[in-house]
Motif scaffolding. Sequence first.
Motif, PDB file in Angstrom:
ATOM      1  N   THR A 159      40.410  43.485  36.201  1.00 28.63           N
ATOM      2  CA  THR A 159      40.062  42.066  36.308  1.00 28.63           C
ATOM      3  C   THR A 159      40.721  41.372  37.498  1.00 28.63           C
ATOM      4  O   THR A 159      40.100  40.549  38.174  1.00 28.63           O
ATOM      5  CB  THR A 159      40.475  41.328  35.019  1.00 28.63           C
ATOM      6  N   PRO A 184      39.137  42.551  41.441  1.00 28.25           N
ATOM      7  CA  PRO A 184      37.971  41.820  41.943  1.00 28.25           C
ATOM      8  C   PRO A 184      38.267  40.342  42.232  1.00 28.25           C
ATOM      9  O   PRO A 184      37.767  39.776  43.208  1.00 28.25           O
ATOM     10  CB  PRO A 184      36.946  41.963  40.817  1.00 28.25           C
ATOM     11  N   THR A 185      39.080  39.719  41.363  1.00 27.39           N
ATOM     12  CA  THR A 185      39.414  38.311  41.574  1.00 27.39           C
ATOM     13  C   THR A 185      40.186  38.119  42.867  1.00 27.39           C
ATOM     14  O   THR A 185      39.943  37.169  43.618  1.00 27.39           O
ATOM     15  CB  THR A 185      40.242  37.773  40.390  1.00 27.39           C
ATOM     16  N   LEU A 213      40.138  31.537  38.362  1.00 31.02           N
ATOM     17  CA  LEU A 213      39.020  32.477  38.466  1.00 31.02           C
ATOM     18  C   LEU A 213      39.286  33.760  37.695  1.00 31.02           C
ATOM     19  O   LEU A 213      38.362  34.368  37.149  1.00 31.02           O
ATOM     20  CB  LEU A 213      38.746  32.805  39.939  1.00 31.02           C
ATOM     21  N   ASN A 214      40.553  34.199  37.643  1.00 34.58           N
ATOM     22  CA  ASN A 214      40.880  35.451  36.962  1.00 34.58           C
ATOM     23  C   ASN A 214      40.462  35.439  35.486  1.00 34.58           C
ATOM     24  O   ASN A 214      39.835  36.397  35.019  1.00 34.58           O
ATOM     25  CB  ASN A 214      42.364  35.749  37.103  1.00 34.58           C
ATOM     26  N   VAL A 256      36.604  35.709  35.446  1.00 41.59           N
ATOM     27  CA  VAL A 256      36.169  37.060  35.797  1.00 41.59           C
ATOM     28  C   VAL A 256      36.436  38.026  34.640  1.00 41.59           C
ATOM     29  O   VAL A 256      35.611  38.892  34.325  1.00 41.59           O
ATOM     30  CB  VAL A 256      36.882  37.539  37.080  1.00 41.59           C
ATOM     31  N   LEU A 264      33.399  40.144  32.996  1.00 46.25           N
ATOM     32  CA  LEU A 264      33.397  41.600  33.070  1.00 46.25           C
ATOM     33  C   LEU A 264      33.395  42.224  31.682  1.00 46.25           C
ATOM     34  O   LEU A 264      32.738  43.256  31.455  1.00 46.25           O
ATOM     35  CB  LEU A 264      34.610  42.088  33.870  1.00 46.25           C
TER      36      LEU A 264
END
Length: 522
Positions: free
Chosen positions: A206, A209-210, A482-483, A486, A490
Amino acid sequence: MSESNAQEPRNDGEGRLPTLWESFFILVLAGFLILGSVKIWETDVHIALVLSCAIAACMAMFLLKYKWSVVEEGILASIMMGMQAILILFTVGMLVGCWITSGVVPSMIYYGLNILSPSIFLIAALVICSIVSLATGTSWGTTGTIGIALMGIAAGLGIPAPVTAGFVVSGAYFGDKMSPLSDTTNLAPAMAGTDIFQHIRAMFWTTGPTYVIVLILAGIFGMGHASGTLDTDKITAIQALMAKEFVISPVALIPPAIVIGLAASKKPALPSIFAGVLAGMALGAIRGVSFGSMLDILQNGYSPTLAAAVAEAGEDLAAIGKILADNQLTVSAESAANAAGVLNELLARGGLQSMTWSNSLVLCALAFGGVLDRCRFLEVLISVILRRVRTVGGYVLAVVISCVVTNMFAADQYIAIVLPGRMFKSAFDQKGLHPRMLSRSLEDCGTLTSALVPWNTCGAYQSKTLGVPTMQYAPYAFLNYLNPIVAVLLTYMGIGVAWRGKKGEPIIAKEKPAGLGMEPEA
């Protein structure tokens, strides 16, 4: 527990379990008082938190039949949990004051202005803070040292302070949540029932990508500032004023190196930061700062002299010119006037007393959080959420929501990890999920969103240390909000979902593999 049993008070002073509406009422009332203080009455939220705590305590005693001794126990236990944060806040206040006085912060700003440009600054700030916090395991230590210098460099480059602070916080919290040296990185797997290395591997799904997204955003924001004209005269004036007021030297980088080295070698945070204070005091003594002056600075912070004199002259260019001539400076009066305002605001800080506002806020918030935890208001709300969850994505979303709520109302990231971790552990076990799914979710939200709440210990610290109100830097702290998003997305997509195998090993699959039992981890 049935509703009828919930209404029966126990004879040990614990009282009964609050109902959903009683728990919901407390949170809504507290939210109204807190938001009203900020938006309507335009005052600090301290008293709103005190009133919320008092109302919750009264409900616990008179409605739920808790004894005061039990309520008080919850308040004191919560405050003790946050006491390390309070002590670190006071110590960082002293650190900032003596580091400015001894030339540590001015030297970092001075050299940084020579090597960084607006187009790459935000990327550099993000990466530098990420590396330092990854090596040390502390977001607080990173923003309290490197972060302060980066704020000064940004001022010289003409980059808005809230934007810089947002990327500094993002980088600092990336390392904090991914470093095996971090306390939260060790706490989250302990609450979930897994080991730290499984926990870190899970977070790569996670956080990786963040972080790429945040890097791209840093580049976009940086290019936006690159189109502007770099004010070289202002930068020259900033460097000239600092070089006149402080001793600029690579030797000044020794105190930060000491703090980073101690943290990287797994020494406790508080002694490591205080070692930086002692190193700064020693450097100041070498450079002629008297012991009495240093004690005053440790207490009350540093007050600029030359920059303050130029700033006080305002738009009187003749007076500014005289000050510059008396100090044998050749920069223009106009550029000196612009630079002095930035420096005066940036360097007039530090001292133990500068953290009193933040620490009083933290104490008020921890007291309120202690009542909510001890008298089980939050437990009721979380259990209601849990009853409606069916999918893996729903479980992760429930943890994320619970961490946000706990960060807002318990006001401490440790409570936001411990309480939801304790509440959701059995649910994740029963679902057959690997414990690292819970530990990952606790850090993805419990650790990161703490810096976005102004009255949370982390939000108060970052705001005071970086000199930017929490709500101003929060929109640019992209990693921190955002984390969790995301992570939820996901998980709903079935990416990175870990199930518990026969011998406790994680099995990555979208759906639970057939034949897996409920065997505990080996």
